[in-house]
Scaffold this motif. Structure first.
Motif, PDB file in Angstrom:
ATOM      1  N   ALA A  83      -7.354   8.207   7.260  1.00  0.00           N
ATOM      2  CA  ALA A  83      -8.560   8.994   7.010  1.00  0.00           C
ATOM      3  C   ALA A  83      -9.493   8.958   8.211  1.00  0.00           C
ATOM      4  O   ALA A  83     -10.073   9.982   8.601  1.00  0.00           O
ATOM      5  CB  ALA A  83      -9.275   8.458   5.765  1.00  0.00           C
ATOM      6  N   LEU A  84      -9.651   7.776   8.832  1.00  0.00           N
ATOM      7  CA  LEU A  84     -10.491   7.659  10.023  1.00  0.00           C
ATOM      8  C   LEU A  84      -9.940   8.504  11.172  1.00  0.00           C
ATOM      9  O   LEU A  84     -10.696   9.128  11.923  1.00  0.00           O
ATOM     10  CB  LEU A  84     -10.573   6.195  10.456  1.00  0.00           C
ATOM     11  CG  LEU A  84     -11.392   5.264   9.555  1.00  0.00           C
ATOM     12  CD1 LEU A  84     -11.203   3.809   9.984  1.00  0.00           C
ATOM     13  CD2 LEU A  84     -12.873   5.639   9.594  1.00  0.00           C
TER      14      LEU A  84
ATOM     15  N   LEU B 220     -17.986   4.388   4.567  1.00  0.00           N
ATOM     16  CA  LEU B 220     -18.312   3.730   5.834  1.00  0.00           C
ATOM     17  C   LEU B 220     -19.529   4.349   6.513  1.00  0.00           C
ATOM     18  O   LEU B 220     -19.880   3.964   7.636  1.00  0.00           O
ATOM     19  CB  LEU B 220     -17.103   3.803   6.784  1.00  0.00           C
ATOM     20  CG  LEU B 220     -15.887   2.979   6.371  1.00  0.00           C
ATOM     21  CD1 LEU B 220     -14.683   3.292   7.261  1.00  0.00           C
ATOM     22  CD2 LEU B 220     -16.202   1.481   6.432  1.00  0.00           C
TER      23      LEU B 220
ATOM     24  N   THR C 119      -6.675   4.110   4.848  1.00  0.00           N
ATOM     25  CA  THR C 119      -8.022   4.177   5.415  1.00  0.00           C
ATOM     26  C   THR C 119      -7.973   4.564   6.882  1.00  0.00           C
ATOM     27  O   THR C 119      -8.764   5.404   7.350  1.00  0.00           O
ATOM     28  CB  THR C 119      -8.732   2.825   5.249  1.00  0.00           C
ATOM     29  OG1 THR C 119      -8.799   2.489   3.865  1.00  0.00           O
ATOM     30  CG2 THR C 119     -10.142   2.876   5.820  1.00  0.00           C
ATOM     31  N   PHE C 120      -7.046   3.961   7.625  1.00  0.00           N
ATOM     32  CA  PHE C 120      -6.937   4.301   9.046  1.00  0.00           C
ATOM     33  C   PHE C 120      -6.556   5.769   9.218  1.00  0.00           C
ATOM     34  O   PHE C 120      -7.077   6.455  10.109  1.00  0.00           O
ATOM     35  CB  PHE C 120      -5.898   3.411   9.734  1.00  0.00           C
ATOM     36  CG  PHE C 120      -5.861   3.587  11.226  1.00  0.00           C
ATOM     37  CD1 PHE C 120      -6.726   2.879  12.041  1.00  0.00           C
ATOM     38  CD2 PHE C 120      -4.983   4.489  11.815  1.00  0.00           C
ATOM     39  CE1 PHE C 120      -6.716   3.063  13.424  1.00  0.00           C
ATOM     40  CE2 PHE C 120      -4.967   4.672  13.186  1.00  0.00           C
ATOM     41  CZ  PHE C 120      -5.838   3.958  13.994  1.00  0.00           C
TER      42      PHE C 120
ATOM     43  N   VAL D  61     -13.442   7.821   2.022  1.00  0.00           N
ATOM     44  CA  VAL D  61     -13.393   6.756   3.029  1.00  0.00           C
ATOM     45  C   VAL D  61     -14.544   6.905   4.013  1.00  0.00           C
ATOM     46  O   VAL D  61     -15.266   5.943   4.312  1.00  0.00           O
ATOM     47  CB  VAL D  61     -12.036   6.770   3.772  1.00  0.00           C
ATOM     48  CG1 VAL D  61     -12.102   5.894   5.024  1.00  0.00           C
ATOM     49  CG2 VAL D  61     -10.921   6.283   2.855  1.00  0.00           C
TER      50      VAL D  61
ATOM     51  N   ARG E 187      -9.589  11.744  -0.737  1.00  0.00           N
ATOM     52  CA  ARG E 187      -9.616  10.330  -0.368  1.00  0.00           C
ATOM     53  C   ARG E 187     -10.212  10.170   1.029  1.00  0.00           C
ATOM     54  O   ARG E 187     -10.988   9.245   1.283  1.00  0.00           O
ATOM     55  CB  ARG E 187      -8.210   9.738  -0.406  1.00  0.00           C
ATOM     56  CG  ARG E 187      -8.159   8.247  -0.058  1.00  0.00           C
ATOM     57  CD  ARG E 187      -6.773   7.678  -0.269  1.00  0.00           C
ATOM     58  NE  ARG E 187      -5.785   8.410   0.507  1.00  0.00           N
ATOM     59  CZ  ARG E 187      -4.559   8.702   0.072  1.00  0.00           C
ATOM     60  NH1 ARG E 187      -4.175   8.346  -1.129  1.00  0.00           N
ATOM     61  NH2 ARG E 187      -3.706   9.359   0.846  1.00  0.00           N
ATOM     62  N   ASP E 188      -9.867  11.069   1.941  1.00  0.00           N
ATOM     63  CA  ASP E 188     -10.434  11.008   3.290  1.00  0.00           C
ATOM     64  C   ASP E 188     -11.959  11.071   3.239  1.00  0.00           C
ATOM     65  O   ASP E 188     -12.659  10.300   3.908  1.00  0.00           O
ATOM     66  CB  ASP E 188      -9.902  12.158   4.147  1.00  0.00           C
ATOM     67  CG  ASP E 188      -8.459  11.950   4.589  1.00  0.00           C
ATOM     68  OD1 ASP E 188      -7.845  10.948   4.170  1.00  0.00           O
ATOM     69  OD2 ASP E 188      -7.954  12.803   5.346  1.00  0.00           O
TER      70      ASP E 188
ATOM     71  N   GLU F 149       0.821  -1.207   0.000  1.00  0.00           N
ATOM     72  CA  GLU F 149       0.000   0.000   0.000  1.00  0.00           C
ATOM     73  C   GLU F 149       0.858   1.262   0.000  1.00  0.00           C
ATOM     74  O   GLU F 149       0.532   2.253  -0.670  1.00  0.00           O
ATOM     75  CB  GLU F 149      -0.911  -0.011   1.226  1.00  0.00           C
ATOM     76  CG  GLU F 149      -1.893   1.137   1.279  1.00  0.00           C
ATOM     77  CD  GLU F 149      -2.750   1.115   2.515  1.00  0.00           C
ATOM     78  OE1 GLU F 149      -3.724   1.887   2.557  1.00  0.00           O
ATOM     79  OE2 GLU F 149      -2.450   0.345   3.446  1.00  0.00           O
TER      80      GLU F 149
ATOM     81  N   GLN G  43      -7.550  -2.072   9.482  1.00  0.00           N
ATOM     82  CA  GLN G  43      -7.752  -1.214   8.322  1.00  0.00           C
ATOM     83  C   GLN G  43      -6.439  -0.924   7.589  1.00  0.00           C
ATOM     84  O   GLN G  43      -5.380  -0.828   8.213  1.00  0.00           O
ATOM     85  CB  GLN G  43      -8.379   0.104   8.758  1.00  0.00           C
ATOM     86  CG  GLN G  43      -9.777  -0.056   9.311  1.00  0.00           C
ATOM     87  CD  GLN G  43     -10.748  -0.613   8.289  1.00  0.00           C
ATOM     88  OE1 GLN G  43     -11.044   0.036   7.285  1.00  0.00           O
ATOM     89  NE2 GLN G  43     -11.230  -1.824   8.519  1.00  0.00           N
TER      90      GLN G  43
END
Length: 389
Positions: free
Chosen positions: A272-273, A197, A269-270, A193, A189-190, A57, A265
């Motif tokens: 962004a979270l 979800l 992705t993490f 994501v 991208r954030d 990634e 994740q």
């Protein structure tokens, strides 16, 4: 023709990967020519999502993958890792070894290299905690094996100097995890994501739980998460399957928490979270660092000060200061987001690391091939028949 030294970098766990990403950026900026860099993953985190998947990634180049596999105990894992690293250095001799962080792979590579007489460079050196955690034991051992210390904070520099490490061997480069986090921030991208979800920015709490000490007594933290959910901030819980199974087996994922659990994740992705949450609740030192880089409030569920610099900048609140507060007080505490990052937790960590390495590598002692590796290179003669047989 002198092709320069061979440098081997060992990584093995998820927290190592973003730091090695920044190290690879630094290597690309170095002015010292000729060094041959090799990156080796020990397989300590053998789950593809935490190992190869994460490296892929981040487009992290890895030359060799070792196979540690699962182990019945911490000691068994450390023994396996030492044996793997020794065999790897036998087959691929190095004139210096770089280790990262404070996980078991860090200790194994530092120990094996030091006992062979191979110089050790430690990225993320000098972190200290008063608690006798496995990570703290690892840090102390690695420091004793290290020749050059790349420190993340001014406090880490002071700790190393206080322990007698010469000033010329300590280099304050900053936090490599912070640079990786900042480099991969993409607002579009954030947003995608969170939308995927079904989350809204600032409308949830990001929570992680993975350390054995935290999993042994998780109820107070889970009770806080339930109370926060009742106040309109439901948790998002990325958990390793083993952690989720442990909590479920003990009946601790009731009260709506089970439906909030996600599998581990991907890094992006993490991130962004993390950037999109109201605040973080975590037992992870690395997530404390990422929260500070993102200027997000972080409630750390374990006491300690290995990342005390994140408390100083207003990001982290340790468990001894918040865990037993009423929920409205917790909400008020976490709503006060930090306005600054710790010193040198920025996008120039790789620049400073490159400068440090430009000074370190030409001064490395040239010890040649380790005698054990030389023996392995020399074919053994077949044993002849004894005269008295």
């Amino acid at each position: 023709m002198d092709t320069g030294p061979t440098i081997t970098v060992y990584l093995g766990a998820r927290p190592n990967t973003p730091k090695v990403w920044t190290l690879q950026q630094a290597v690309g900026k170095m002015r010292t020519p000729g060094a041959a860099w090799s990156y080796v993953h020990t397989g300590q985190h053998f789950d593809p999502r935490l190992g190869q998947g994460l490296c892929d990634e981040l487009a992290l180049h890895v030359d060799r993958w070792l196979r540690c596999g699962d182990a019945a105990s911490d000691a068994e894992q450390l023994g396996r890792l030492c044996a793997l690293v020794e065999r790897d250095l036998d087959r691929h001799p190095a004139e210096a070894v770089v280790v990262v962080g404070d996980v078991n792979s860090t200790v194994a590579a530092a120990l094996v290299a030091a006992r062979r007489g191979t110089p050790v460079i430690h990225l993320e050196a000098g972190l200290r905690s008063p608690d006798r955690t496995p990570e703290e034991a690892n840090r102390r051992i690695v420091t004793a094996c290290t020749d050059h210390h790349l420190a993340t904070t001014a406090e880490a520099v002071d700790a190393l100097h206080g322990e007698g490490v010469p000033a010329g061997q300590v280099h304050f480069v900053g936090n490599p995890m912070a640079e990786c986090h900042l480099a991969h921030h993409d607002p579009d991208r954030d947003a995608a994501v969170l939308d995927g979800l079904g989350l809204t920015r600032g409308g949830y709490v990001l929570a992680t739980l993975h350390k054995p000490a935290a999993l042994s007594h998780p109820k107070p933290v889970l009770d806080v998460l339930r109370d926060l959910s009742a106040h309109g901030l439901p948790p998002v819980l990325p958990l390793h399957p083993r952690a989720a199974a442990h909590l479920a087996d003990h009946g601790l994922l009731d009260g709506g928490l089970r439906e909030r659990v996600l599998p581990p994740q991907p890094y992006l992705t993490f991130g962004a979270l993390l950037r999109g949450c109201a605040f973080v609740v975590t037992d992870s030192d690395g997530v404390q660092e990422e929260a500070a880089a993102a200027k997000v409030a972080c409630l750390a569920t374990v006491p300690g000060n290995a990342r005390d610099v994140t408390r100083a900048c207003g990001s982290t609140h340790f468990a001894d200061s918040w865990l037993h507060l009423p929920t409205p007080r917790i909400l008020a505490l976490a709503a006060d987001r930090p306005t600054r990052r710790p010193e040198r937790w920025d996008a120039r960590v790789s620049d400073r690391t490159a400068t440090a390495l430009d000074g370190i590598l030409p001064a490395l002692p040239h010890r040649g091939v380790h005698p054990r590796a030389e023996r392995l290179r020399t074919p053994r003669k077949p044993l002849g028949r004894r005269a008295d047989s």
